[in-house]
Design an enzyme around this catalytic site. Sequence first.
Site, PDB file in Angstrom:
ATOM      1  N   SER A 102       0.781  -1.236   0.000  1.00 39.70           N
ATOM      2  CA  SER A 102       0.000   0.000   0.000  1.00 39.70           C
ATOM      3  C   SER A 102       0.811   1.283   0.000  1.00 39.70           C
ATOM      4  CB  SER A 102      -0.963   0.003   1.184  1.00 39.70           C
ATOM      5  OG  SER A 102      -2.015  -0.905   0.952  1.00 39.70           O
ATOM      6  N   TYR A 140     -10.826   2.143   5.463  1.00 38.93           N
ATOM      7  CA  TYR A 140      -9.758   1.835   4.514  1.00 38.93           C
ATOM      8  C   TYR A 140     -10.287   0.892   3.438  1.00 38.93           C
ATOM      9  CZ  TYR A 140      -4.885   0.880   3.173  1.00 38.93           C
ATOM     10  OH  TYR A 140      -3.690   0.786   2.509  1.00 38.93           O
ATOM     11  N   SER A 141     -10.149   1.288   2.173  1.00 41.70           N
ATOM     12  CA  SER A 141     -10.667   0.480   1.072  1.00 41.70           C
ATOM     13  C   SER A 141      -9.735   0.577  -0.125  1.00 41.70           C
ATOM     14  CB  SER A 141     -12.065   0.939   0.671  1.00 41.70           C
ATOM     15  OG  SER A 141     -12.508   0.240  -0.486  1.00 41.70           O
ATOM     16  N   ASN A 142      -9.185  -0.554  -0.541  1.00 43.57           N
ATOM     17  CA  ASN A 142      -8.317  -0.584  -1.710  1.00 43.57           C
ATOM     18  C   ASN A 142      -9.050  -0.177  -2.980  1.00 43.57           C
ATOM     19  OD1 ASN A 142      -5.749  -1.765  -0.560  1.00 43.57           O
ATOM     20  ND2 ASN A 142      -7.217  -3.297   0.101  1.00 43.57           N
ATOM     21  N   GLY A 172       2.884  -0.758   3.976  1.00 41.63           N
ATOM     22  CA  GLY A 172       2.255  -1.653   3.018  1.00 41.63           C
ATOM     23  C   GLY A 172       2.346  -3.110   3.411  1.00 41.63           C
TER      24      GLY A 172
END
Length: 395
Positions: free
Chosen positions: A113, A205-207, A349
Amino acid sequence: MSEQTPPTLRPLRQHPDGRRPEGRRRGRPAAAAALALAAVTAGILTPPAAQAATGRPDTVQQGLNALVHTDGLPAALASITDRTGHTRTHTAGVGDLTTGSPVPDDGQVRIGSNTKTFTAVVTLQLVAEGKISLDSPVDTYLPGLLHGDGIDGRHITVRQLLQHTSGIPDYTRSDLRPRPYEPRELVEIALGYKADFAPGAGWAYSNTNYVLAGLIIQRVTGRPLAEEMERRIITPLGLRHTSFPAPGDTTLRGPHPQGYYQEAAGAPLRDITEIDPSWAWAAGQLISTGSDLNRFFGALLGGRLLPKAQLDQMRTTVPAPYFGPGARYGLGLVSRPLSCGGVYWGHGGSFPGYETRGGVTEDGRRAANVAVTLQPADKAVMDRVEHVVDTALCR
């Protein structure tokens, strides 16, 4: 260990939970692995030059050694850049459990990330160029793409994507098999879930947010996301060991430690270095080194990548306890308190086989990055990884 259906992919989260995916297996002869682990346990670790010269233990090296000796991680790496621009590297453990080879100094890892910060920088450069507006709806750039239960692209802004206040579900909550994915396919997976909350009404939190940001970049520039990262960030900063893997490329091409996966506590470690990273895309696909990450975050906070107006927007934060006590999230950038006072800026990440943590001080003049080659299931271990970062930035 027997083959199984790959479990849910959730490796881009800051504190991964659940099981992680299968990767390409590599041989692990028992004798070689035993010798490698015995070497680590016996403390056959090369001390850094500073320790050898002064006779005093180096606190960063001690932290890495503890991650290997006490916490059982195969390898740990650190790159520390001081105020003069000098970078010192540290390693502990074994780079390959099959061969017992050492950990390469400043080796490449999958940075997960941390990729989000690169994506956010490109987006904000386009904002500065007048090609994107932070407060325009996603539908302006990707008409009709966002639709679903509580999800409407006409009411979700670009800023909300970058700050994780959109309410769009994370596609990694689905059962994803490690195979090639197209970005829009990832978005469609997310749209099968109900919105987490109304746009702007919360933080989660969202990819998926960053996959959408990557699609917006491609739409307004007419070029692939990887090409935009290369020409806007990687080449200008001379990040020679940073790359966005091409479709189907499962390898790390520079010197690197192997990344490992453990099904459960006490289970054998399995080499998961080679894996198709396309399911992460703009949210987590990059490969890099600690020194390149230090250079990137130093340049960012030093004002070399964004005009002041956009850097100020990037550093306008909301509370994000998901990243730890006192943490706050800006636009693809996280601030965390330092034990010596003030904060540092970075991201961190998670990717199968690797965890990275690090960042740069407020003035952009001291940076540190730490990587380990197994995703710990125990949050306390990740807290100790982050403590090494704090030690490096405060000493």
